[in-house]
Write an enzyme that holds these catalytic residues in place. Structure first.
Site, PDB file in Angstrom:
ATOM      1  N   GLY B  88       0.807  -1.203   0.000  1.00 28.89           N
ATOM      2  CA  GLY B  88       0.000   0.000   0.000  1.00 28.89           C
ATOM      3  C   GLY B  88       0.847   1.263   0.000  1.00 28.89           C
ATOM      4  O   GLY B  88       1.949   1.278  -0.532  1.00 28.89           O
ATOM      5  N   LEU B  89       0.325   2.290   0.648  1.00 25.55           N
ATOM      6  CA  LEU B  89       0.987   3.583   0.703  1.00 25.55           C
ATOM      7  C   LEU B  89       1.317   4.102  -0.692  1.00 25.55           C
ATOM      8  O   LEU B  89       2.412   4.576  -0.947  1.00 25.55           O
ATOM      9  CB  LEU B  89       2.259   3.506   1.555  1.00 25.55           C
ATOM     10  CG  LEU B  89       2.038   3.267   3.040  1.00 25.55           C
ATOM     11  CD1 LEU B  89       3.360   3.158   3.752  1.00 25.55           C
ATOM     12  CD2 LEU B  89       1.206   4.379   3.660  1.00 25.55           C
ATOM     13  N   CYS B  90       0.377   3.931  -1.595  1.00 22.90           N
ATOM     14  CA  CYS B  90       0.611   4.470  -2.933  1.00 22.90           C
ATOM     15  C   CYS B  90      -0.632   5.204  -3.411  1.00 22.90           C
ATOM     16  O   CYS B  90      -1.016   5.118  -4.565  1.00 22.90           O
ATOM     17  CB  CYS B  90       1.031   3.385  -3.905  1.00 22.90           C
ATOM     18  SG  CYS B  90       0.040   1.903  -3.814  1.00 22.90           S
ATOM     19  N   GLY B  91      -1.269   5.932  -2.511  1.00 21.82           N
ATOM     20  CA  GLY B  91      -2.395   6.757  -2.895  1.00 21.82           C
ATOM     21  C   GLY B  91      -3.574   5.937  -3.378  1.00 21.82           C
ATOM     22  O   GLY B  91      -3.847   4.857  -2.858  1.00 21.82           O
ATOM     23  N   TYR B  93      -3.878   4.397  -6.111  1.00 22.06           N
ATOM     24  CA  TYR B  93      -3.463   3.509  -7.205  1.00 22.06           C
ATOM     25  C   TYR B  93      -4.312   2.243  -7.301  1.00 22.06           C
ATOM     26  O   TYR B  93      -4.888   1.946  -8.343  1.00 22.06           O
ATOM     27  CB  TYR B  93      -1.989   3.161  -7.027  1.00 22.06           C
ATOM     28  CG  TYR B  93      -1.489   2.068  -7.925  1.00 22.06           C
ATOM     29  CD1 TYR B  93      -1.188   2.329  -9.243  1.00 22.06           C
ATOM     30  CD2 TYR B  93      -1.325   0.770  -7.443  1.00 22.06           C
ATOM     31  CE1 TYR B  93      -0.737   1.323 -10.072  1.00 22.06           C
ATOM     32  CE2 TYR B  93      -0.873  -0.234  -8.265  1.00 22.06           C
ATOM     33  CZ  TYR B  93      -0.583   0.046  -9.573  1.00 22.06           C
ATOM     34  OH  TYR B  93      -0.148  -0.949 -10.387  1.00 22.06           O
TER      35      TYR B  93
END
Lengths: 88, 291
Positions: B88-91, B93
């Site tokens: 995760g931690l990719c907005g 996406y």
């Protein structure tokens, strides 16, 4: 001695091998050598070893391939294959 | 009014979060560059294969044409190969891809088709299980792989092709995020199987005198699975680049937010400190005056 252009293309990278004298390709229906001015041909390759002769009579460079496709046209020889490992 | 001590702790904690997001931003930038380079490096193969397939496909429309090219003749069952990320931690996406997958699946279901989902990536599976859980036929995780090898893509596409030959579906689509820039990733839906017939321009036409060994059909049979694998590989690389791009943007925004938060907290901290000093002074002065 006339030379021709060899291009080896894999999904990961393209190896422009430059001008070579002769290439022996492990075709599905038997090995065949390609020299400059070879007739246009499209052949499948069986898993095996491609031998690249840069100079007449020189030691060949051996490239293992897992099958694929060889195309000979006026521009030279193009080999489409998967992963390959170079053995000198 | 928060105490000085608690403010200090907050500032320290936000600062360490900012350090992490900054580092993740840098890592994403580096990975993005690698994924972009790999995607570009694979292009000559895709072009070469498309040229040959396009040429051979011209004279092949009959029943002897390979199924991968001609299809099964039906369009009843659709397989959606959905490519999402492992982490995760990719907005937004993953949500964007999942939204596209849901819309596509619902549209097909509304037409009375059967939909099967093949989900790559842990994040997408977690989201799709909730709404379309019963359509998921297979999942695959690429967890822990630093660099995406062609082998990986080959295993995945071989699995898909095997399912196709086993008659599990008629049409396969691949859903992934096309990389436009670090800021924009476009969720894209492309047909994977039957293989698209590339347009053949005159310059790309093979000479008429060409010999085929052993036969055009055999060449297609050899080339088509490879071409599917390359399509999958390219899509995986594109989505890898998109993922890192999205993460870069998300982490950049997070670092900036953390910076603003530190600014605000520092201001409150200084004011509180000032207030405490003033209060002490007033106490001392009024104590002295009382004497």
């Amino acid at each position: 001695m006339a030379k021709f252009h060899l291009d080896i293309v894999t999904p990961v990278k393209r190896i422009d091998s430059g001008q070579v004298h002769m290439v022996v390709v492990p075709g599905t229906e038997g090995d065949f050598g390609v020299l400059a001015g070879h007739a246009p041909v499209l052949s499948t390759i069986r898993p095996g070893v491609i031998e690249v002769y840069r100079e007449p009579g020189a030691e060949p460079q051996r490239i293992e391939v897992d099958g694929g496709l060889a195309e000979v046209n006026e521009a030279g020889l193009t080999i489409l294959t998967g992963d390959l490992s170079l053995t000198d | 009014m928060p105490s000085l001590k608690s403010l200090k702790t907050r500032i320290a904690s936000v600062r360490s979060t900012q350090k992490i997001t900054k580092a993740m931003n840098l890592v994403a930038t580096a990975k993005l560059r690698g994924a972009q380079a790999a995607a570009l490096a694979g292009r000559p193969f895709a072009e070469g294969a498309a040229r040959v397939i396009g040429n051979l496909a011209l004279n092949m429309v009959g029943p002897e044409a390979p199924k991968l090219l001609a299809g099964t003749g039906r369009e009843q069952t659709h397989l959606l190969l959905v490519i999402t990320s492992e982490r995760g931690l990719c907005g937004a996406y993953n949500s964007n891809i999942v939204r596209l997958a849901r819309r596509k699946a619902d549209a097909l279901l509304a037409e009375g088709k059967t939909v099967k989902l093949y989900v790559v990536g842990r994040k997408g599976r977690a989201q799709l299980v909730r709404t379309h859980g019963r359509h998921i036929v297979a999942t695959r995780s690429l967890e822990g792989r630093k660099m995406l090898t062609f082998e990986e893509a080959r295993t995945l596409s071989d699995d898909v092709v095997a399912r196709f030959h086993a008659g599990e579906f008629d049409v396969a689509h691949i859903l992934f995020a096309r990389y436009q820039s670090a800021l924009t990733q476009i969720p894209t839906d492309e047909r994977l199987i039957p293989v698209r017939r590339p347009e053949v321009t005159d310059t790309a036409r093979l000479p008429a005198s060409i010999e085929f060994e052993p036969s055009p059909e055999a060449i297609l049979t050899e080339l088509l699975p490879r071409s599917v694998a390359v399509h999958v590989y390219q899509s995986l690389l594109e989505s890898r680049a998109s993922e890192e791009g999205a993460r870069m943007t998300a982490m950049d925004a997070a670092s900036r937010n953390a910076g603003e938060m530190i600014g605000r907290l520092t201001l409150t901290y200084n004011r509180t400190r000032q207030a405490a000093i003033t209060k002490e002074l007033i106490e001392i002065i009024s104590g002295a005056e009382a004497l």
